[in-house]
Design an enzyme around this catalytic site. Structure first.
Site, PDB file in Angstrom:
ATOM      1  N   HIS A 170       0.797  -1.234   0.000  1.00  0.00           N
ATOM      2  CA  HIS A 170       0.000   0.000   0.000  1.00  0.00           C
ATOM      3  C   HIS A 170       0.827   1.279   0.000  1.00  0.00           C
ATOM      4  CE1 HIS A 170       1.107  -0.115   4.223  1.00  0.00           C
ATOM      5  NE2 HIS A 170       0.752   1.137   4.295  1.00  0.00           N
TER       6      HIS A 170
HETATM    7  C1  UD1 Z   1      -1.826   5.527   6.128  1.00  0.00           C
HETATM    8  C2  UD1 Z   1      -0.481   5.954   6.731  1.00  0.00           C
HETATM    9  C3  UD1 Z   1       0.538   4.848   6.505  1.00  0.00           C
HETATM   10  C4  UD1 Z   1       0.036   3.521   7.012  1.00  0.00           C
HETATM   11  C5  UD1 Z   1      -1.308   3.219   6.353  1.00  0.00           C
HETATM   12  C6  UD1 Z   1      -1.865   1.905   6.838  1.00  0.00           C
HETATM   13  C7  UD1 Z   1       0.075   8.353   6.702  1.00  0.00           C
HETATM   14  C8  UD1 Z   1       0.868   9.380   6.021  1.00  0.00           C
HETATM   15  N1  UD1 Z   1       0.010   7.148   6.090  1.00  0.00           N
HETATM   16  O1  UD1 Z   1      -1.649   5.418   4.726  1.00  0.00           O
HETATM   17  O2  UD1 Z   1       1.725   5.185   7.189  1.00  0.00           O
HETATM   18  O3  UD1 Z   1       0.975   2.533   6.702  1.00  0.00           O
HETATM   19  O4  UD1 Z   1      -2.201   4.273   6.678  1.00  0.00           O
HETATM   20  O5  UD1 Z   1      -3.062   1.626   6.222  1.00  0.00           O
HETATM   21  O6  UD1 Z   1      -0.455   8.599   7.745  1.00  0.00           O
HETATM   22  N2  UD1 Z   1      -9.273   4.988   2.530  1.00  0.00           N
HETATM   23  C9  UD1 Z   1     -10.465   4.353   2.566  1.00  0.00           C
HETATM   24  N3  UD1 Z   1     -10.948   4.004   3.806  1.00  0.00           N
HETATM   25  C10 UD1 Z   1     -10.276   4.255   4.956  1.00  0.00           C
HETATM   26  C11 UD1 Z   1      -9.049   4.918   4.886  1.00  0.00           C
HETATM   27  C12 UD1 Z   1      -8.546   5.275   3.662  1.00  0.00           C
HETATM   28  O7  UD1 Z   1     -11.100   4.096   1.569  1.00  0.00           O
HETATM   29  O8  UD1 Z   1     -10.762   3.910   6.046  1.00  0.00           O
HETATM   30  C13 UD1 Z   1      -8.744   5.356   1.192  1.00  0.00           C
HETATM   31  C14 UD1 Z   1      -8.981   6.803   0.890  1.00  0.00           C
HETATM   32  O9  UD1 Z   1      -9.406   6.899  -0.427  1.00  0.00           O
HETATM   33  C15 UD1 Z   1      -7.624   7.441   1.007  1.00  0.00           C
HETATM   34  C16 UD1 Z   1      -6.668   6.279   0.727  1.00  0.00           C
HETATM   35  O10 UD1 Z   1      -7.352   5.102   1.142  1.00  0.00           O
HETATM   36  O11 UD1 Z   1      -7.476   8.507   0.121  1.00  0.00           O
HETATM   37  C17 UD1 Z   1      -5.388   6.396   1.489  1.00  0.00           C
HETATM   38  O12 UD1 Z   1      -5.640   6.604   2.879  1.00  0.00           O
HETATM   39  P1  UD1 Z   1      -4.678   7.527   3.781  1.00  0.00           P
HETATM   40  O13 UD1 Z   1      -5.137   7.506   5.192  1.00  0.00           O
HETATM   41  O14 UD1 Z   1      -4.524   8.846   3.115  1.00  0.00           O
HETATM   42  O15 UD1 Z   1      -3.296   6.839   3.655  1.00  0.00           O
HETATM   43  P2  UD1 Z   1      -2.890   5.328   3.736  1.00  0.00           P
HETATM   44  O16 UD1 Z   1      -2.364   4.944   2.405  1.00  0.00           O
HETATM   45  O17 UD1 Z   1      -3.986   4.478   4.332  1.00  0.00           O
END
Ligand code: UD1
Length: 364
Positions: free
Chosen positions: A209
């Site tokens: 991811h």
């Molecule tokens: C975040 C953390 C990363 C961690 C990861 C674990 C930061 C900078 N990154 O990255 O260190 O390893 O979490 O998962 O804090 N989304 C959903 N549902 C959710 C959450 C996210 O659909 O419950 C989607 C959203 O479209 C979002 C994308 O996933 O834009 C990425 O989520 P985000 O929290 O921005 O970063 P992660 O890649 O999850």
């Protein structure tokens, strides 16, 4: 001692669970859980609270997704208001996600003491948002709880006072050992993935991811080419993170039919699968540590790691992100004898106990 224990994203929840459980043993501690809402889907959040036997958070800040600035700012605004109302003596932040940075900065500016659990880890890669989060949080924290000696060495090199640095072990491993003990056969049979696990004797488990691996078509294609090759030799079970799912759809990526995709799994079900895998392939931080603790071969699909002990003592191999280097690491992981690996010092399930002992002695 009034404490706010803050978490926001999936890997945080495993870390706060043992800290919270241990807090309940101390009558002089009032520990409340703050969930920033950085992760919010049932699969990414609530499922973990249930699996980890955590109560509902005392406060939910509902930050949600967004750019780094938007997400961080939303957490800061609501967490500031919460701190003003609650007036904690201490906040505890864990790991390296945006919530970690946001909450630590807010607390420190309100003159509230900050304890950072998993302090001092460094990948020395500023293209990684987590590295910035680690550095900023460590720049202002009062208590540094470190998981491996490299963390202490990094903090000392950055000028932190030695008496603020505490090598306590790894709360992620506290949680892992606790959870392994609760995984019983009967219950595990009910997991939707139990059938597929039974079907394959030898399989690999994959998580992926990191933005640097999945956000660009060329990088993701290079990695998926490697995975498709590996899948010819061994089936791969792959729970797909929402970020990764989005990119797979956008890039119209073709994966081998021997790669089996699932929605994100809860902690227990994920553990149920990977603990019996021939090899784990991942770009997660936590899995590098957890595989080392259980002696499962791990191939890390990254150019660097902030957790060098997993390579020096543990089962981890840094594979890089090129097809050839990933294939090479995969073969190496399968051929190395397992008895050469050790569990790192103080990864013994007692890190949270050590943390509270220190915090209580300091009489904050
Ligand atoms: C975040 C953390 C990363 C961690 C990861 C674990 C930061 C900078 N990154 O990255 O260190 O390893 O979490 O998962 O804090 N989304 C959903 N549902 C959710 C959450 C996210 O659909 O419950 C989607 C959203 O479209 C979002 C994308 O996933 O834009 C990425 O989520 P985000 O929290 O921005 O970063 P992660 O890649 O999850």
């Amino acid at each position: 001692m009034k404490v706010l224990l803050s978490a926001g994203a999936r890997p945080n929840f495993m870390k706060i669970a043992p800290i919270y459980r241990e807090a309940l043993k101390h009558r002089q501690v009032q520990c409340k859980i703050v969930h920033t809402g950085q992760h919010y889907d049932y699969d990414m959040s609530e499922a973990f609270f249930e699996d980890l036997e955590m109560p509902r958070p005392d406060f939910f800040l509902n930050a949600g997704s967004g750019t780094h600035a938007v997400q961080t700012a939303k957490i800061m605004v609501t967490f500031e208001e919460l701190c003003r109302n609650e007036k904690p003596d201490l906040i505890i932040v864990v790991g390296d996600v945006n919530s970690t940075l946001a909450c630590s900065v807010v607390a420190k500016k309100l003159l509230i003491k900050v304890a950072h659990v998993e302090a001092g880890l460094r990948s020395f890669d500023l293209a990684m948002p987590e590295e910035i989060n680690r550095m900023v949080t460590d720049a202002i924290s009062d208590f540094f709880f470190v998981t491996e000696e490299s963390g202490a060495a990094n903090l000392i090199r950055e000028g932190k006072p030695k008496n603020h640095i505490h090598f306590v072990g790894n709360v992620m491993i506290d949680n892992l050992f606790y959870q392994v003990a609760t995984l019983n056969g009967d219950m595990s049979e009910h997991f939707p993935t139990a059938k597929i696990k039974k079907k394959f004797k030898n399989y690999a488990f994959l998580t992926l991811h990191r933005p640097s691996n999945v956000d660009k078509r060329s990088e993701f294609t290079e990695i998926s080419d490697a995975l498709n090759s590996i899948a010819e030799e061994m089936p791969i079970l792959f729970p797909v993170h929402p970020r990764t799912k989005k990119r797979m759809d956008e890039f119209n990526l073709k994966l081998s039919k021997n790669i089996f995709l699932f929605s994100p799994l809860g902690f227990k079900e994920s553990l149920f699968i990977w603990k019996d895998a021939k090899v784990v392939m991942t770009d997660s931080g936590g899995l590098q540590e957890e595989t080392t603790a259980l002696g499962i071969p791990c191939v890390t699909i990254r150019e660097n790691t902030e957790r060098p002990i997993t390579i020096d003592m543990g089962t981890n191999i840094l594979a890089g992100t090129k097809k050839e280097s990933i294939l090479e690491a995969f073969e190496k992981a399968l051929s190395r004898p397992r008895n050469r690996f050790k569990v790192p010092p103080k990864w013994d399930g007692k890190a949270a106990e050590r943390i509270w002992k220190i915090l209580l002695e300091k009489q904050i």
